[in-house]
Design a protein around this motif. Structure first.
Motif, PDB file in Angstrom:
ATOM      1  N   SER A 148     -13.253   1.030   0.658  1.00  0.00           N
ATOM      2  CA  SER A 148     -12.558   0.808   1.929  1.00  0.00           C
ATOM      3  C   SER A 148     -12.564   2.090   2.748  1.00  0.00           C
ATOM      4  O   SER A 148     -12.368   3.172   2.204  1.00  0.00           O
ATOM      5  CB  SER A 148     -11.105   0.407   1.696  1.00  0.00           C
ATOM      6  N   THR A 149     -12.764   1.939   4.028  1.00  0.00           N
ATOM      7  CA  THR A 149     -12.696   3.068   4.946  1.00  0.00           C
ATOM      8  C   THR A 149     -11.391   2.968   5.721  1.00  0.00           C
ATOM      9  O   THR A 149     -11.090   1.932   6.303  1.00  0.00           O
ATOM     10  CB  THR A 149     -13.889   3.064   5.917  1.00  0.00           C
ATOM     11  N   TRP A 150     -10.637   4.056   5.707  1.00  0.00           N
ATOM     12  CA  TRP A 150      -9.361   4.135   6.422  1.00  0.00           C
ATOM     13  C   TRP A 150      -9.545   4.947   7.696  1.00  0.00           C
ATOM     14  O   TRP A 150     -10.266   5.937   7.717  1.00  0.00           O
ATOM     15  CB  TRP A 150      -8.310   4.834   5.559  1.00  0.00           C
TER      16      TRP A 150
ATOM     17  N   GLU B 125     -13.737   5.217   0.296  1.00  0.00           N
ATOM     18  CA  GLU B 125     -14.852   4.553   0.961  1.00  0.00           C
ATOM     19  C   GLU B 125     -16.158   4.676   0.183  1.00  0.00           C
ATOM     20  O   GLU B 125     -17.103   3.926   0.430  1.00  0.00           O
ATOM     21  CB  GLU B 125     -15.022   5.068   2.385  1.00  0.00           C
TER      22      GLU B 125
ATOM     23  N   GLN C  68      -7.561  -0.259   7.898  1.00  0.00           N
ATOM     24  CA  GLN C  68      -8.493  -0.171   6.772  1.00  0.00           C
ATOM     25  C   GLN C  68      -9.570  -1.233   6.937  1.00  0.00           C
ATOM     26  O   GLN C  68      -9.273  -2.374   7.288  1.00  0.00           O
ATOM     27  CB  GLN C  68      -7.701  -0.419   5.486  1.00  0.00           C
TER      28      GLN C  68
ATOM     29  N   ARG D 119      -2.260   3.058  10.891  1.00  0.00           N
ATOM     30  CA  ARG D 119      -3.558   3.138  10.208  1.00  0.00           C
ATOM     31  C   ARG D 119      -4.154   1.757  10.057  1.00  0.00           C
ATOM     32  O   ARG D 119      -3.461   0.739  10.090  1.00  0.00           O
ATOM     33  CB  ARG D 119      -3.415   3.818   8.857  1.00  0.00           C
TER      34      ARG D 119
ATOM     35  N   THR E 256       0.827  -1.205   0.000  1.00  0.00           N
ATOM     36  CA  THR E 256       0.000   0.000   0.000  1.00  0.00           C
ATOM     37  C   THR E 256       0.860   1.253   0.000  1.00  0.00           C
ATOM     38  O   THR E 256       0.633   2.173  -0.787  1.00  0.00           O
ATOM     39  CB  THR E 256      -0.946   0.008   1.215  1.00  0.00           C
TER      40      THR E 256
ATOM     41  N   ARG F 246     -12.214  -3.053   4.536  1.00  0.00           N
ATOM     42  CA  ARG F 246     -12.709  -3.280   3.170  1.00  0.00           C
ATOM     43  C   ARG F 246     -14.174  -3.674   3.290  1.00  0.00           C
ATOM     44  O   ARG F 246     -14.518  -4.577   4.046  1.00  0.00           O
ATOM     45  CB  ARG F 246     -11.880  -4.364   2.495  1.00  0.00           C
TER      46      ARG F 246
END
Length: 179
Positions: free
Chosen positions: A74-76, A61, A90, A88, A32, A92
């Protein structure tokens, strides 16, 4: 006290310090970070460029948001303590066949200088309610079979081992209590 927050441009300096640590350690967060460096790294030295990067991460997201080909929404979240970026995590939103075998719903990374302090365990614990809000229960979390630290984090987070596939350990974690 560390907390999860949406990515925020005000953490630029601390985030860049963390990136430097990852580069020195040759640790690119499962690819990533390498992708982000290629796509955005040349602009991170300017606050406006870093702000555009943060916007791009937050857009991932959205169902129709920009993200790499084949990636799911995806929300980080960033894990921070005061002004310090610690890592961090994530979520999915759904699984592709590849994610079902290898990647899972959740991926995380802690910056090298802040490892072995319980931050990964804290991030995983704190992100589960957000996964539940997305309708995910249980969530799949994976790690390399050789990554003992990550295995311990997943097991501490309630991970129930399912199997190993091509060197990846697969665990399921309930996001709802009492279910």
């Amino acid at each position: 006290m560390p907390e999860l927050i949406p990515p925020d441009a005000r953490f630029r300096v601390s985030f860049l310090d963390a990136v430097h640590e990852h580069i020195v350690e040759d640790d690119f967060f499962g690819g990533t970070l390498a992708r982000e460096l290629r796509e955005h790294g040349g602009t991170w030295n300017r606050p406006t460029g870093f702000a555009r990067y943060v916007e791009a991460v937050r857009e991932e997201e959205l169902e129709d948001g920009r993200r790499p080909e084949g990636f799911v929404p995806s929300t980080w979240y960033w894990y921070v303590d005061g002004d310090t970026y610690l890592g961090r995590i994530q979520i999915r939103h759904r699984l592709t066949p590849w994610l079902l075998d290898y990647g899972g719903h959740i991926g995380y990374g802690v910056r090298p200088a802040h490892r072995r302090r319980g931050h990964a365990t804290g991030m995983l614990r704190d992100v589960l309610p957000y996964a539940r809000e997305l309708g995910l229960d249980p969530v799949l979390v994976t790690c390399d079979a050789t990554n003992i630290a990550s295995r311990k984090v997943i097991e501490a987070g309630g991970g129930k081992f399912e199997d190993e596939r091509d060197g990846k350990l697969r665990y399921w974690i309930r996001t709802r209590t009492g279910s």
